[in-house]
Write an enzyme that holds these catalytic residues in place. Structure first.
Site, PDB file in Angstrom:
ATOM      1  N   CYS A   1      89.607 -29.431  64.227  1.00 54.66           N
ATOM      2  CA  CYS A   1      90.002 -29.682  65.425  1.00 54.66           C
ATOM      3  C   CYS A   1      88.967 -30.288  66.393  1.00 54.66           C
ATOM      4  O   CYS A   1      88.797 -31.689  66.275  1.00 54.66           O
ATOM      5  CB  CYS A   1      90.534 -28.400  66.134  1.00 54.66           C
ATOM      6  SG  CYS A   1      92.191 -28.654  67.465  1.00 54.66           S
ATOM      7  N   TYR A   2      88.584 -29.720  67.391  1.00 58.98           N
ATOM      8  CA  TYR A   2      87.802 -30.353  68.687  1.00 58.98           C
ATOM      9  C   TYR A   2      86.287 -30.769  67.699  1.00 58.98           C
ATOM     10  O   TYR A   2      85.966 -31.937  67.928  1.00 58.98           O
ATOM     11  CB  TYR A   2      87.194 -29.455  69.674  1.00 58.98           C
ATOM     12  CG  TYR A   2      86.403 -29.938  70.445  1.00 58.98           C
ATOM     13  CD1 TYR A   2      86.841 -30.509  71.569  1.00 58.98           C
ATOM     14  CD2 TYR A   2      84.920 -29.926  70.129  1.00 58.98           C
ATOM     15  CE1 TYR A   2      85.879 -30.907  72.717  1.00 58.98           C
ATOM     16  CE2 TYR A   2      84.035 -30.256  71.256  1.00 58.98           C
ATOM     17  CZ  TYR A   2      84.596 -30.910  72.391  1.00 58.98           C
ATOM     18  OH  TYR A   2      83.752 -31.381  73.111  1.00 58.98           O
TER      19      TYR A   2
ATOM     20  N   ASP B   1      82.860   2.911  63.341  1.00 59.97           N
ATOM     21  CA  ASP B   1      81.762   1.922  63.927  1.00 59.97           C
ATOM     22  C   ASP B   1      80.515   2.648  64.125  1.00 59.97           C
ATOM     23  O   ASP B   1      79.464   2.388  63.433  1.00 59.97           O
ATOM     24  CB  ASP B   1      82.148   1.162  65.217  1.00 59.97           C
ATOM     25  CG  ASP B   1      83.527   0.437  65.039  1.00 59.97           C
ATOM     26  OD1 ASP B   1      83.846  -0.029  63.989  1.00 59.97           O
ATOM     27  OD2 ASP B   1      84.149   0.261  66.063  1.00 59.97           O
TER      28      ASP B   1
ATOM     29  N   LYS C   1      86.176  -5.021  61.845  1.00 64.49           N
ATOM     30  CA  LYS C   1      86.396  -3.922  61.727  1.00 64.49           C
ATOM     31  C   LYS C   1      86.515  -3.616  60.180  1.00 64.49           C
ATOM     32  O   LYS C   1      86.095  -2.586  59.608  1.00 64.49           O
ATOM     33  CB  LYS C   1      87.789  -3.429  62.665  1.00 64.49           C
ATOM     34  CG  LYS C   1      88.065  -2.051  62.160  1.00 64.49           C
ATOM     35  CD  LYS C   1      87.291  -0.641  62.707  1.00 64.49           C
ATOM     36  CE  LYS C   1      87.533  -0.883  64.375  1.00 64.49           C
ATOM     37  NZ  LYS C   1      86.604   0.347  64.823  1.00 64.49           N
TER      38      LYS C   1
ATOM     39  N   GLY D   1      87.638 -26.057  70.005  1.00 64.98           N
ATOM     40  CA  GLY D   1      87.229 -25.713  71.442  1.00 64.98           C
ATOM     41  C   GLY D   1      88.335 -25.864  72.374  1.00 64.98           C
ATOM     42  O   GLY D   1      89.349 -26.637  72.065  1.00 64.98           O
TER      43      GLY D   1
ATOM     44  N   GLU E   1      91.148 -21.624  59.211  1.00 64.03           N
ATOM     45  CA  GLU E   1      90.866 -20.292  59.550  1.00 64.03           C
ATOM     46  C   GLU E   1      91.703 -19.362  59.607  1.00 64.03           C
ATOM     47  O   GLU E   1      91.352 -17.943  59.553  1.00 64.03           O
ATOM     48  CB  GLU E   1      89.518 -20.249  60.544  1.00 64.03           C
ATOM     49  CG  GLU E   1      89.817 -20.355  61.830  1.00 64.03           C
ATOM     50  CD  GLU E   1      89.792 -21.724  62.296  1.00 64.03           C
ATOM     51  OE1 GLU E   1      89.673 -22.009  63.452  1.00 64.03           O
ATOM     52  OE2 GLU E   1      90.208 -22.597  61.298  1.00 64.03           O
TER      53      GLU E   1
ATOM     54  N   HIS F   1      93.923 -25.726  61.916  1.00 62.07           N
ATOM     55  CA  HIS F   1      93.036 -24.614  61.911  1.00 62.07           C
ATOM     56  C   HIS F   1      93.087 -24.061  60.695  1.00 62.07           C
ATOM     57  O   HIS F   1      93.947 -23.066  60.227  1.00 62.07           O
ATOM     58  CB  HIS F   1      93.184 -23.652  62.985  1.00 62.07           C
ATOM     59  CG  HIS F   1      92.594 -24.051  64.350  1.00 62.07           C
ATOM     60  ND1 HIS F   1      91.533 -23.976  64.843  1.00 62.07           N
ATOM     61  CD2 HIS F   1      93.167 -24.836  65.426  1.00 62.07           C
ATOM     62  CE1 HIS F   1      91.346 -24.364  65.924  1.00 62.07           C
ATOM     63  NE2 HIS F   1      92.485 -25.022  66.239  1.00 62.07           N
TER      64      HIS F   1
END
Length: 510
Positions: free
Chosen positions: A78-79, A225, A366, A51, A169, A167
């Site tokens: 992290c946060y 989409d 996507k 965050g 991710e 991070h």
């Protein structure tokens, strides 16, 4: 399933994405979610996201202390690591040197979270923090450190609490997926049984429950989409779906004809074409601000769809192909993340409208939608089509939108797409398009002075649209595109190439 509690990081959805890539179901909810809701979700593990705040900010978001009493493993990123550390009695302080970007991590313990990693061998990770852990709770172990973070990862081996300062991710942490997989599979004991086939099954059931005996109007643009959303809804309710393709006058060259041909064949009598180009262009007359453009287009779309619904009898539902990147940049629906810009189908929707929304793809990226399209056996032409913004060329004509300026952009954009396909690059990049800038420059054409428009080329590569890198096209291809545009498109005497990545830029210019 794995539950992600969002503290406002722009990377939060990437955590869920990585976990879903491992075929484990994952949901994101605000950090303030109630304990009853968590109990109903019955997660096998909980991840606290990063965050923008410092844990010591006066209004820093915090989870209720009771949340940590839930008997499942926790991973703080992290946060989120700072939150876990403080809640368990550790100490966090502002770092002497903030750490943003690549860093070398040294693994001190190769058990559990770092299973499969060699100790003492540097691991490249992505840092983005201004706090650092200065003391761990009693009985906890340090798992890794970096030059600027003496406690870059830690664990409570008895309670199964874990935290990482970096991070895992993001793609800039090359082995981050291994770390998340260790948490999901080794620590939480999840099984990889969530697939696109499973998503189709659950989505169809949800749509049937939401719609009941009602009818649905689907806003069809011809892109992947809306095509996938329409196919999913049609599988759920059959002929009670009506697909409406609205020509808003902001489409690319030949696009209206191509979409009509494609979908009239696929959806038969349930496909309807509406030419509202004059209405939309009138609505945008004199408008230059991109936010106003997006909102006016959003309002006008709903107005047109409601008018069509009245002609068709009672229709209470509107289906859209809204994706998560649309949502996260428009409104903070799962946490305190920052609004970047309003997408016409999210932040651009009117607060009062007659329809109830059906958005089966709302939390997908996507590339996940493309996989879903393949699972639904959609034609390759639909599935592999490059993303095209809902507001169309209105946000690629910078400044006022007029038919003359749209004509210039359509001609230039057509050349870009033709040359990208001829070079075999169209399906290898995320997006390639032209932008008409709101400036004119001096040139020399036929030994005469010209004062004409500037076209910017934008070609980017991305996995999910949340981040993107500009593509270094071959010089001969750039030269050919530029030469063709200047020679073939009246009103253009200069072509420039955008070499900005996202972030700090966005993919679209507006």
């Amino acid at each position: 399933m794995i539950l992600v509690l969002d503290f406002g990081s722009q990377y939060t959805q990437l955590i869920a994405r990585r976990i879903r890539e491992a075929n484990v179901y994952c949901e994101i909810h605000p950090f303030s979610i109630g304990l009853e809701k968590i109990a109903a979700l019955n997660p096998k593990g909980i991840i606290l996201s990063g965050g923008p705040a410092s844990v010591y900010h006066e209004n820093a978001p915090k989870v209720k202390h009771e949340t940590f009493q839930i008997q499942v493993p926790f991973l703080g990123i992290c946060y989120g690591m700072g939150m876990i550390n403080l809640a368990a009695g550790g100490e966090v302080a502002r770092a002497d040197n903030r750490e943003y970007g690549a860093a070398d991590l040294i693994v001190d313990s190769d058990a559990d979270l770092f299973y499969g990693f060699a100790k003492t061998e540097p691991v490249r990770v992505w840092m983005s923090h201004g706090d650092k852990m200065t003391a761990m709770p009693t009985g906890w172990n340090s798992l890794a450190h970096s030059g600027n973070s003496p406690i870059a990862a830690f664990a409570d081996p008895t309670r199964r609490f874990f935290g990482v300062q970096f991070h895992p991710e993001v793609v800039h942490t090359p082995r981050g997926k291994e770390i998340l997989d260790n948490f999901v599979f080794r620590i939480c004991g999840c099984k990889p049984d969530w697939t696109m086939a499973h998503f189709i099954e659950t989505s169809v059931q949800k749509i049937r429950e939401q719609v009941g005996d009602g009818r649905v109007l689907c806003a069809l643009s011809g892109g992947v989409d809306s095509s996938v959303a329409a196919t999913l809804v049609r599988r759920a309710i059959k002929d009670r779906l009506v697909c409406v393709f609205v020509n808003n006058g902001l489409l690319r060259q030949g696009e209206a004809e191509r979409v009509c041909q494609l979908f009239a064949e696929r959806f038969g009598g349930s496909f309807r074409y509406v030419d509202a180009s004059e209405v939309f262009l009138s609505e945008l007359s004199g408008v230059e601000d991109p936010e106003i453009k997006r909102k006016r287009i959003g309002y006008k779309f709903i107005e047109v769809f409601e008018q069509e619904a009245q002609k068709l009898g009672e229709i209470n539902f509107l289906a859209q192909g809204t994706l998560y990147p649309d949502v996260i940049e428009s409104v903070s629906f799962v946490g305190p993340s920052v609004t970047i810009k309003s997408h016409h189908n999210v932040g651009g929707l009117p607060t009062q409208m007659k329809f109830k929304l059906i958005e089966p793809l709302r939390e997908l990226f996507k590339d996940e939608v493309r996989l879903l399209g393949q699972q639904l056996e959609l034609p390759s032409e639909m599935v592999q089509r490059q993303p095209f913004p809902g507001p169309g060329l209105a946000i690629r004509v910078l400044g006022p939108v007029t038919e003359d300026r749209l004509k210039i952009l359509r001609a230039a954009d057509s050349i870009v797409l033709h040359e990208m396909r001829a070079a075999g690059l169209y399906e290898k990049v995320w997006q390639s398009f032209a932008v008409l800038l709101p400036i004119k420059t001096v040139g020399v054409m036929g030994d005469e002075r010209s004062y004409e428009n500037v076209i910017a080329l934008r070609v980017v590569d991305s996995l999910d649209g949340m981040t993107a890198n500009w593509v270094p096209l071959p010089a001969d291809l750039l030269a050919r595109v530029s030469n063709r545009i200047i020679n073939e498109v009246r009103g253009v005497n200069r072509v420039v190439y955008d070499i900005s990545s996202k972030p700090p830029a966005t993919i679209e210019w507006e």
